[in-house]
Each structure stands twice: as structure tokens, then as C-alpha cells.
Design a protein around this motif. Structure first.
Motif, PDB file in Angstrom:
ATOM      1  N   SER A 197      36.482 -32.826  59.042  1.00 30.39           N
ATOM      2  CA  SER A 197      37.254 -31.756  59.667  1.00 30.39           C
ATOM      3  C   SER A 197      38.742 -32.099  59.594  1.00 30.39           C
ATOM      4  O   SER A 197      39.119 -33.256  59.365  1.00 30.39           O
ATOM      5  CB  SER A 197      36.837 -31.575  61.126  1.00 30.39           C
TER       6      SER A 197
ATOM      7  N   GLU B  13      30.327 -25.902  57.881  1.00 31.33           N
ATOM      8  CA  GLU B  13      30.720 -27.067  58.678  1.00 31.33           C
ATOM      9  C   GLU B  13      32.188 -27.024  59.088  1.00 31.33           C
ATOM     10  O   GLU B  13      32.634 -27.887  59.835  1.00 31.33           O
ATOM     11  CB  GLU B  13      30.470 -28.352  57.872  1.00 31.33           C
TER      12      GLU B  13
ATOM     13  N   VAL C  88      23.341 -28.951  52.250  1.00 35.65           N
ATOM     14  CA  VAL C  88      23.745 -29.559  53.516  1.00 35.65           C
ATOM     15  C   VAL C  88      22.501 -29.909  54.330  1.00 35.65           C
ATOM     16  O   VAL C  88      21.699 -29.033  54.657  1.00 35.65           O
ATOM     17  CB  VAL C  88      24.645 -28.599  54.326  1.00 35.65           C
TER      18      VAL C  88
ATOM     19  N   ASP D 150      20.529 -30.626  57.531  1.00 37.17           N
ATOM     20  CA  ASP D 150      20.661 -30.298  58.949  1.00 37.17           C
ATOM     21  C   ASP D 150      20.378 -31.487  59.852  1.00 37.17           C
ATOM     22  O   ASP D 150      20.711 -31.455  61.032  1.00 37.17           O
ATOM     23  CB  ASP D 150      19.709 -29.151  59.317  1.00 37.17           C
TER      24      ASP D 150
ATOM     25  N   GLY E 125      23.442 -34.625  58.003  1.00 36.96           N
ATOM     26  CA  GLY E 125      24.748 -34.112  57.619  1.00 36.96           C
ATOM     27  C   GLY E 125      25.162 -34.417  56.196  1.00 36.96           C
ATOM     28  O   GLY E 125      26.237 -34.009  55.764  1.00 36.96           O
TER      29      GLY E 125
ATOM     30  N   THR F 194      25.982 -34.053  52.596  1.00 37.25           N
ATOM     31  CA  THR F 194      26.324 -32.852  51.832  1.00 37.25           C
ATOM     32  C   THR F 194      26.421 -33.251  50.368  1.00 37.25           C
ATOM     33  O   THR F 194      27.193 -34.129  50.007  1.00 37.25           O
ATOM     34  CB  THR F 194      27.645 -32.246  52.316  1.00 37.25           C
TER      35      THR F 194
ATOM     36  N   ARG G 158      21.101 -24.861  53.389  1.00 39.25           N
ATOM     37  CA  ARG G 158      20.828 -25.710  54.543  1.00 39.25           C
ATOM     38  C   ARG G 158      19.374 -26.142  54.488  1.00 39.25           C
ATOM     39  O   ARG G 158      18.514 -25.393  54.066  1.00 39.25           O
ATOM     40  CB  ARG G 158      21.070 -24.949  55.851  1.00 39.25           C
TER      41      ARG G 158
END
Length: 155
Positions: free
Chosen positions: A51, A91, A110, A112, A115, A117, A148
Motif C-alpha cells: 500500500s 488490494e 491473488v 485470499d 495474500g 499475488t 481471487r
């Protein structure tokens, strides 16, 4: 027989990755500043999508000063527009594009559970999504394909 529908390209690492990112950003008409380089270096260190807050924290620690997430978001927007980074929409996180010299649609798998990816290139699938959109009179600019589920380790 080779799969002609999968896009093949050179994956960059380390200093070569930073140099390829700088070239791609400058080719888009933007400057490669010290702050942009610091954000890219922090982003490239993450193995999983990060992030803007994760990246701001990493840059803040590296520079011994507070870097605001808003500043990082603006840089990440430039990076995605220049193909230097990829955004994992579900995300709200980013990955360094390890092949910024190639333009194509990415597919993300991705997990679940953990995480993880995984970036997948399949031009046949991506072009099929674009063709389906055009068949409905829609002009696709940036298809987002994310699957996902559970990765091999978690499944």
C-alpha cells in the motif's frame, strides 16, 4: 510448440530494474527525482503488493524523516501511468513492474489466504476481454483482470 499467446519479455532486477523504471518514466515525459527514486526503491523491495502507507513507512525509515502517504500516492499514480508500477485493484496496493519496457494487460492471481499475488501475462485472454468489451460498443482503456482464490501452497 511454443505458446504464442503468452507475452515473453525480459524481467529486470536490482539496478537494472531501477534503470528500466527511470527510462520508462522519463519516456512518459516525467522526471526521475530523488523522491521518486526512493519510492520506487522501496516499492521494488516488497515481494507482495504494498500500500502507499507501507511504502511511505519504508521511505520514512530509509530517509529518517516522515514521508506522507499522499505524496506516495501521487508518485504511484505517475508510476502506473508510465508502466513503472502495477496496481492490484482489489488490494489497493502496488507492485513494481519488473518489465516496464513492455506494454500489455496484466492478470493477477491473488490468494485470499496468504495474500500471495502472482503476475501472469496472457495476451490471448487479455485481448479476448478487450474484444468482448468492443463487441458491446465499449472502448476498453485498461482492463483489470484479477482472480481471487487459493495459491498452490494454500489450496
Amino acid at each position: 510448440m511454443a505458446d504464442t499467446h503468452t507475452h515473453h519479455h525480459e524481467m529486470h532486477e536490482g539496478e537494472a530494474l531501477a534503470a528500466a523504471a527511470q527510462t520508462a518514466l522519463e519516456r512518459s515525459g516525467e522526471q526521475w527525482t530523488r523522491m521518486r527514486a526512493a519510492v520506487f526503491d522501496a516499492l521494488a523491495e516488497f515481494d507482495q503488493p504494498a500500500s502507499a502507507y507501507d511504502i511511505a513507512e519504508a521511505v520514512s525509515k530509509a530517509q529518517n524523516r516522515r514521508v506522507a502517504a499522499n505524496s506516495v500516492y501521487r508518485i504511484l499514480d505517475l508510476f502506473t501511468a508510465a508502466n513503472v508500477a502495477r496496481r492490484v485493484e482489489s488490494e489497493n496496493a502496488y507492485l513494481a513492474n519488473r518489465h516496464p519496457d513492455c506494454l500489455h494487460d496484466c492478470i493477477f492471481l491473488v490468494c485470499d489466504n496468504c495474500g500471495t499475488t502472482t503476475h501472469l501475462d496472457n495476451d490471448k485472454l487479455a485481448n479476448g476481454v478487450r474484444d468482448a468489451a468492443r463487441a458491446k460498443g465499449f472502448n476498453p482503456e485498461r482492463p483489470v483482470i484479477e482472480v481471487r482464490g487459493l495459491c498452490e501452497k494454500c489450496g
